[in-house]
Design a protein around this motif. Structure first.
Motif, PDB file in Angstrom:
ATOM      1  N   VAL A 139       0.072  -4.654  -7.843  1.00 50.79           N
ATOM      2  CA  VAL A 139       0.451  -3.345  -7.299  1.00 50.79           C
ATOM      3  C   VAL A 139       1.777  -2.832  -7.861  1.00 50.79           C
ATOM      4  O   VAL A 139       2.014  -1.624  -7.900  1.00 50.79           O
ATOM      5  CB  VAL A 139       0.509  -3.377  -5.759  1.00 50.79           C
ATOM      6  CG1 VAL A 139      -0.848  -3.679  -5.181  1.00 50.79           C
ATOM      7  CG2 VAL A 139       1.533  -4.384  -5.270  1.00 50.79           C
ATOM      8  N   GLU A 140       2.638  -3.751  -8.331  1.00 49.39           N
ATOM      9  CA  GLU A 140       3.936  -3.323  -8.861  1.00 49.39           C
ATOM     10  C   GLU A 140       3.767  -2.393 -10.057  1.00 49.39           C
ATOM     11  O   GLU A 140       4.596  -1.508 -10.296  1.00 49.39           O
ATOM     12  CB  GLU A 140       4.766  -4.552  -9.269  1.00 49.39           C
ATOM     13  CG  GLU A 140       5.213  -5.433  -8.113  1.00 49.39           C
ATOM     14  CD  GLU A 140       4.103  -6.303  -7.559  1.00 49.39           C
ATOM     15  OE1 GLU A 140       4.246  -6.787  -6.412  1.00 49.39           O
ATOM     16  OE2 GLU A 140       3.089  -6.501  -8.275  1.00 49.39           O
TER      17      GLU A 140
ATOM     18  N   LYS B 278       2.993   1.012  -8.587  1.00 59.11           N
ATOM     19  CA  LYS B 278       4.155   1.494  -7.840  1.00 59.11           C
ATOM     20  C   LYS B 278       5.253   1.967  -8.780  1.00 59.11           C
ATOM     21  O   LYS B 278       5.874   3.014  -8.559  1.00 59.11           O
ATOM     22  CB  LYS B 278       4.685   0.395  -6.913  1.00 59.11           C
ATOM     23  CG  LYS B 278       5.631   0.921  -5.833  1.00 59.11           C
ATOM     24  CD  LYS B 278       5.893  -0.117  -4.788  1.00 59.11           C
ATOM     25  CE  LYS B 278       6.693   0.471  -3.628  1.00 59.11           C
ATOM     26  NZ  LYS B 278       7.790   1.353  -4.025  1.00 59.11           N
TER      27      LYS B 278
ATOM     28  N   ARG C 153      -6.712  -4.778  -5.216  1.00 58.89           N
ATOM     29  CA  ARG C 153      -5.352  -4.659  -4.661  1.00 58.89           C
ATOM     30  C   ARG C 153      -5.166  -3.335  -3.913  1.00 58.89           C
ATOM     31  O   ARG C 153      -4.056  -2.916  -3.616  1.00 58.89           O
ATOM     32  CB  ARG C 153      -4.322  -4.753  -5.784  1.00 58.89           C
ATOM     33  CG  ARG C 153      -4.035  -6.172  -6.287  1.00 58.89           C
ATOM     34  CD  ARG C 153      -5.047  -6.656  -7.264  1.00 58.89           C
ATOM     35  NE  ARG C 153      -4.627  -7.894  -7.939  1.00 58.89           N
ATOM     36  CZ  ARG C 153      -5.358  -8.545  -8.812  1.00 58.89           C
ATOM     37  NH1 ARG C 153      -6.563  -8.101  -9.131  1.00 58.89           N
ATOM     38  NH2 ARG C 153      -4.927  -9.649  -9.373  1.00 58.89           N
TER      39      ARG C 153
ATOM     40  N   GLU D 118      -3.396  -3.666  -0.518  1.00 56.46           N
ATOM     41  CA  GLU D 118      -1.971  -3.979  -0.683  1.00 56.46           C
ATOM     42  C   GLU D 118      -1.179  -2.754  -1.115  1.00 56.46           C
ATOM     43  O   GLU D 118      -0.096  -2.484  -0.578  1.00 56.46           O
ATOM     44  CB  GLU D 118      -1.797  -5.107  -1.702  1.00 56.46           C
ATOM     45  CG  GLU D 118      -0.358  -5.560  -1.860  1.00 56.46           C
ATOM     46  CD  GLU D 118      -0.189  -6.627  -2.928  1.00 56.46           C
ATOM     47  OE1 GLU D 118       0.971  -7.001  -3.203  1.00 56.46           O
ATOM     48  OE2 GLU D 118      -1.202  -7.065  -3.507  1.00 56.46           O
ATOM     49  N   LEU D 119      -1.698  -1.981  -2.080  1.00 54.37           N
ATOM     50  CA  LEU D 119      -0.980  -0.793  -2.537  1.00 54.37           C
ATOM     51  C   LEU D 119      -0.873   0.231  -1.417  1.00 54.37           C
ATOM     52  O   LEU D 119       0.180   0.860  -1.240  1.00 54.37           O
ATOM     53  CB  LEU D 119      -1.678  -0.178  -3.750  1.00 54.37           C
ATOM     54  CG  LEU D 119      -0.996   1.054  -4.346  1.00 54.37           C
ATOM     55  CD1 LEU D 119       0.401   0.725  -4.848  1.00 54.37           C
ATOM     56  CD2 LEU D 119      -1.839   1.654  -5.483  1.00 54.37           C
TER      57      LEU D 119
ATOM     58  N   GLU E 117      -0.852  -0.344   1.842  1.00 51.84           N
ATOM     59  CA  GLU E 117       0.095  -0.820   2.846  1.00 51.84           C
ATOM     60  C   GLU E 117       1.536  -0.683   2.382  1.00 51.84           C
ATOM     61  O   GLU E 117       2.420  -0.346   3.182  1.00 51.84           O
ATOM     62  CB  GLU E 117      -0.214  -2.273   3.203  1.00 51.84           C
ATOM     63  CG  GLU E 117      -1.503  -2.434   4.003  1.00 51.84           C
ATOM     64  CD  GLU E 117      -1.872  -3.881   4.255  1.00 51.84           C
ATOM     65  OE1 GLU E 117      -1.286  -4.776   3.591  1.00 51.84           O
ATOM     66  OE2 GLU E 117      -2.753  -4.129   5.109  1.00 51.84           O
ATOM     67  N   LYS E 118       1.787  -0.927   1.090  1.00 49.56           N
ATOM     68  CA  LYS E 118       3.154  -0.785   0.574  1.00 49.56           C
ATOM     69  C   LYS E 118       3.624   0.664   0.625  1.00 49.56           C
ATOM     70  O   LYS E 118       4.823   0.937   0.606  1.00 49.56           O
ATOM     71  CB  LYS E 118       3.239  -1.327  -0.856  1.00 49.56           C
ATOM     72  CG  LYS E 118       3.284  -2.840  -0.939  1.00 49.56           C
ATOM     73  CD  LYS E 118       3.542  -3.312  -2.345  1.00 49.56           C
ATOM     74  CE  LYS E 118       3.617  -4.838  -2.410  1.00 49.56           C
ATOM     75  NZ  LYS E 118       4.775  -5.387  -1.671  1.00 49.56           N
ATOM     76  N   ASN E 119       2.673   1.596   0.660  1.00 46.66           N
ATOM     77  CA  ASN E 119       3.016   3.009   0.738  1.00 46.66           C
ATOM     78  C   ASN E 119       2.763   3.582   2.133  1.00 46.66           C
ATOM     79  O   ASN E 119       2.743   4.800   2.309  1.00 46.66           O
ATOM     80  CB  ASN E 119       2.226   3.791  -0.319  1.00 46.66           C
ATOM     81  CG  ASN E 119       2.756   3.553  -1.718  1.00 46.66           C
ATOM     82  OD1 ASN E 119       3.653   4.234  -2.194  1.00 46.66           O
ATOM     83  ND2 ASN E 119       2.202   2.553  -2.389  1.00 46.66           N
ATOM     84  N   LYS E 120       2.570   2.661   3.098  1.00 49.68           N
ATOM     85  CA  LYS E 120       2.440   3.031   4.510  1.00 49.68           C
ATOM     86  C   LYS E 120       1.308   4.017   4.781  1.00 49.68           C
ATOM     87  O   LYS E 120       1.440   4.955   5.573  1.00 49.68           O
ATOM     88  CB  LYS E 120       3.774   3.573   5.047  1.00 49.68           C
ATOM     89  CG  LYS E 120       4.898   2.549   5.004  1.00 49.68           C
ATOM     90  CD  LYS E 120       6.208   3.123   5.529  1.00 49.68           C
ATOM     91  CE  LYS E 120       7.262   2.027   5.682  1.00 49.68           C
ATOM     92  NZ  LYS E 120       7.509   1.249   4.458  1.00 49.68           N
TER      93      LYS E 120
END
Length: 367
Positions: free
Chosen positions: A148-149, A152, A177, A180-181, A183-186
């Motif tokens: 995901v990095e 991002k 992923r 995960e991506l 969730e990292k961006n809410k």
């Protein structure tokens, strides 16, 4: 003399920036046929190198001003080749982790329209394709198959607002992923409506529209490869077809299916494809995978719909012919697909090594 090594990301950057490098693949022929690095040179030296016999490399005659990277499956036998070439005066690097690690290599290509842009992220060593759709600084990401990095960092560099993260179906060839991506961006991930996933998601209804900047993305239910498979029509100009339709082939209907179920899914696939090929023939098809190594050429893997129809003989067959042809041509299923499906259903990858689990070429297309 200490042997030099290079990791996948550095080699990826070299190829992406056009740095001159000779990549020497020393694996057996059958392994190379399944998966290779674009532009690499092959010498089937594996067995002899394991015996510490340097004879197969005597034919190497590269320009010594250009570095050489040696490659094998896991990075061990290629280190022997690297030492031999280094002793012969070449600036040589052994690829750490070999082709297993190379499965996470990637590059991008872009397609620009009046109201939107699509960035095609390509796993060069795996053939998985994912997409970032951009319009007026808003973005939607589909089929997140890389760490995901990477996405991002791209989103941050472009100062994009991520509105949606979606999958085309529950994948069997790579870890998704997407969760995960999101969730990292809410935000909550969006996936085609199904009763399999064990985590919260926004179910995508048939014919649902996603608004991104000045454009709309429409979901089209295209079952066959899986029952929930969905394609995405972007502003009436591009269709992301996932594993339903490729640029010169179609998806396989047999994963997690017995013979009778595979036949039913093949029939569903026929009707899904008929739905797609009735679209405007100038629409650009962007598939979910490619079975060929992805070159570092900035050229998107795409084809106009009329060319897909022209270059895919299966699409000219009747329903019965299509189903029978498909069932006869199904390749052996990947050994790891059941485990990957299981992990994608849970969305939890903490107990697996992605490089090991995802190893191997893509086998989703039938032509």
């Amino acid at each position: 003399m200490e042997q030099k090594e290079i990791n996948t990301n550095t080699l990826r950057e070299w190829l992406d920036t056009g740095k001159k490098v000779n990549i020497l693949d020393v694996r057996p022929f059958i392994e190379r046929e399944e998966l290779k690095i674009p532009g690499s040179i092959h010498i089937d030296a594996y067995d002899e190198l394991k015996k510490n016999n340097p004879d197969p490399l005597e034919v190497v005659d590269f320009d010594k001003s250009i570095p050489v990277v040696t490659v094998c499956a896991g990075g061990k036998t290629s280190s022997i080749a690297a030492e031999i070439l280094q002793n012969s005066g070449y600036e040589t690097y052994n690829l750490q982790g070999g082709m297993k690690s190379w499965s996470l290599s990637w590059n991008t290509a872009s397609i620009v329209f009046d109201n939107f842009e699509i960035i095609q992220f390509r796993r060069a060593g795996k053939g998985c394709l994912s997409y970032v759709i951009i319009s007026d600084q808003e973005a939607m990401v589909i089929d997140v198959s890389l760490p995901v990095e990477i996405y991002k960092e791209f989103l941050d560099q472009r100062e994009l607002i991520l509105k949606y993260v979606a999958d085309i179906h529950i994948h069997a060839d790579h870890l998704s992923r997407t969760k995960e991506l999101a969730e990292k961006n809410k935000i909550k991930p969006s996936l085609p409506s199904n009763d399999k996933l064990n985590y919260p998601f926004n179910p995508i209804a048939y014919g649902q529209y996603f608004s991104i900047g000045r454009i709309n993305v429409k979901s089209i239910h295209t079952p066959g490869h899986t029952l929930e498979s969905t394609s995405y029509l972007i502003d009436g100009k591009v269709v992301l077809t996932g594993d339903t339709l490729f640029t010169n082939g179609v998806g396989r209907p047999d994963l997690k299916a017995d013979k009778e179920e595979a036949e039913k899914k093949a029939t569903l696939l026929f009707h899904s494809i008929q739905k797609l090929i009735r679209l405007d023939q100038s629409i650009i098809v962007l598939p979910g995978h490619t079975s060929q190594p992805v070159a570092f050429d900035n050229q998107p893997i795409q084809s106009e719909l009329k060319e897909v129809v022209k270059n895919t003989p299966l699409l000219k067959e009747s329903e019965q012919e299509f189903v029978q042809s498909l069932l006869k041509r199904i390749p052996n299923p990947p050994e790891n697909y059941l485990k990957i499906v299981e992990k994608n259903i849970t969305g939890d990858f903490t107990d697996v090594n992605p490089i090991d689990l995802e190893a191997g070429a893509n086998r989703c297309a039938i032509s």
